[in-house]
Scaffold this motif. Structure first.
Motif, mmCIF file in Angstrom:
data_model
loop_
_atom_site.group_PDB
_atom_site.id
_atom_site.type_symbol
_atom_site.label_atom_id
_atom_site.label_comp_id
_atom_site.label_asym_id
_atom_site.label_seq_id
_atom_site.Cartn_x
_atom_site.Cartn_y
_atom_site.Cartn_z
ATOM 1 N N LEU A 1 5.896 -13.375 -9.180
ATOM 2 C CA LEU A 1 5.368 -12.475 -9.555
ATOM 3 C C LEU A 1 4.539 -11.702 -8.739
ATOM 4 O O LEU A 1 3.706 -11.254 -8.784
ATOM 5 C CB LEU A 1 4.184 -12.452 -10.858
ATOM 6 N N THR A 2 5.303 -10.467 -8.595
ATOM 7 C CA THR A 2 5.071 -9.182 -7.371
ATOM 8 C C THR A 2 4.780 -8.268 -7.838
ATOM 9 O O THR A 2 4.356 -7.247 -7.167
ATOM 10 C CB THR A 2 6.120 -9.760 -6.653
ATOM 11 N N ASP A 3 5.046 -8.640 -9.017
ATOM 12 C CA ASP A 3 4.591 -7.092 -9.890
ATOM 13 C C ASP A 3 2.665 -6.337 -9.123
ATOM 14 O O ASP A 3 2.740 -7.388 -10.207
ATOM 15 C CB ASP A 3 5.267 -6.725 -11.209
ATOM 16 N N PRO A 4 3.268 -5.184 -9.319
ATOM 17 C CA PRO A 4 1.606 -4.822 -8.989
ATOM 18 C C PRO A 4 0.363 -5.204 -9.920
ATOM 19 O O PRO A 4 -0.749 -5.638 -9.621
ATOM 20 C CB PRO A 4 1.100 -3.761 -7.988
ATOM 21 N N ALA A 5 1.073 -5.214 -11.168
ATOM 22 C CA ALA A 5 0.214 -4.677 -12.359
ATOM 23 C C ALA A 5 -0.646 -6.226 -13.079
ATOM 24 O O ALA A 5 -0.274 -5.843 -13.496
ATOM 25 C CB ALA A 5 0.914 -4.041 -13.203
ATOM 26 N N PHE A 6 0.377 -7.157 -12.399
ATOM 27 C CA PHE A 6 0.120 -8.911 -13.067
ATOM 28 C C PHE A 6 -0.148 -9.658 -11.852
ATOM 29 O O PHE A 6 -0.771 -10.894 -12.296
ATOM 30 C CB PHE A 6 0.991 -9.119 -13.795
ATOM 31 N N ALA A 7 0.350 -9.477 -10.800
ATOM 32 C CA ALA A 7 0.549 -10.064 -9.492
ATOM 33 C C ALA A 7 -1.032 -11.514 -9.651
ATOM 34 O O ALA A 7 -2.459 -10.808 -10.121
ATOM 35 C CB ALA A 7 0.423 -9.431 -8.236
ATOM 36 N N TRP B 1 3.880 -7.657 -24.671
ATOM 37 C CA TRP B 1 5.156 -8.375 -24.482
ATOM 38 C C TRP B 1 5.481 -7.900 -25.985
ATOM 39 O O TRP B 1 5.139 -8.087 -26.539
ATOM 40 C CB TRP B 1 5.240 -9.625 -24.028
ATOM 41 N N GLU C 1 10.243 -13.960 -19.524
ATOM 42 C CA GLU C 1 10.028 -13.824 -18.391
ATOM 43 C C GLU C 1 8.940 -15.401 -17.973
ATOM 44 O O GLU C 1 9.164 -15.350 -16.741
ATOM 45 C CB GLU C 1 8.411 -12.794 -18.517
ATOM 46 N N HIS D 1 12.725 -16.487 -15.458
ATOM 47 C CA HIS D 1 12.214 -15.403 -13.717
ATOM 48 C C HIS D 1 10.861 -15.757 -13.229
ATOM 49 O O HIS D 1 10.571 -15.848 -12.285
ATOM 50 C CB HIS D 1 11.288 -13.743 -14.868
ATOM 51 N N ALA E 1 7.676 -16.147 -13.685
ATOM 52 C CA ALA E 1 6.401 -15.271 -13.495
ATOM 53 C C ALA E 1 5.904 -15.939 -13.783
ATOM 54 O O ALA E 1 4.333 -15.785 -13.774
ATOM 55 C CB ALA E 1 7.500 -14.110 -14.432
#
Length: 194
Positions: free
Chosen positions: A23-29, A139, A147, A151, A153
């Motif tokens: 999970l690379t989304d900056p909001a959740f990394a 979610w 996810e 994914h 994530a």
């Protein structure tokens, strides 16, 4: 590798949702989310518990809300709870305190959105452990499961008082992964190939 597993279709309410290295989304990394509500039919809502807010500080929030004394007699962690509704505060705390606006998450943890809990904390009382989260994560129905399963994530982990309320925000992600016997180095950078 051993991991914490859940039965498909069961609720993860009261558990941790731990971001995988995929999970690379900056909001959740590298986030650790305490799930306050979850059902596959209705979706999920939780609070990120490992992102300390540098601004505002607790004193500023209490002063803006007209809660005395400032400085407070007792301090709690202030977190960025998630990207949704980040102007609204939620107090996640142990279930030894309850008041108007309190919703039990499970037998040990309660979520309160009223100011009464902050007044008690500022006065040196209130629940044994608490944190104030600004904003939340949510979610839609089926989105979290997608996810997690498709994914790669998120993984679920049992919630512990130390991870949820502990002061060392930087250590919480690794502690949560270690609680389910996962080393982040085991993950490939390609989603779905752990």
């Amino acid at each position: 590798m051993a991991s914490f597993t859940t039965t498909p279709g069961c609720s993860l309410t009261g558990h941790l949702l731990v971001a995988t290295p995929a999970l690379t989304d900056p909001a959740f990394a590298r986030s650790v989310v305490y799930l306050c509500a979850h059902s596959p039919e209705d979706g999920a809502m939780g609070l990120v518990v490992n992102r300390r807010l540098s601004q505002p500080v607790l004193d500023d929030v209490l002063e803006q809300l007209g809660i005395a004394p400032v400085p407070p007699r007792r301090r709690i962690n202030l977190c960025a709870g998630g990207p949704m509704d980040n102007g609204r505060g939620f107090v996640l705390h142990t279930s030894d305190w309850s008041g108007d606006g309190s919703l039990p998450v499970d037998r040990t943890t309660t979520l309160t959105a009223s100011l009464d809990v902050l007044r008690d904390i500022a006065d040196g009382n209130g629940p044994a452990h608490a944190l104030l989260a600004m904003g939340h994560a949510s979610w839609e129905a089926g989105q979290l499961e997608e996810e997690m399963l498709r994914h790669d994530a998120w993984i679920a982990a049992p919630a512990t008082e130390n991870i949820v309320f502990g002061p060392d925000h930087n250590a919480k992600w690794r502690q949560a992964l270690a609680s389910v016997h996962i080393d982040p180095a085991w993950y490939s950078s390609a989603p779905g190939h752990a």
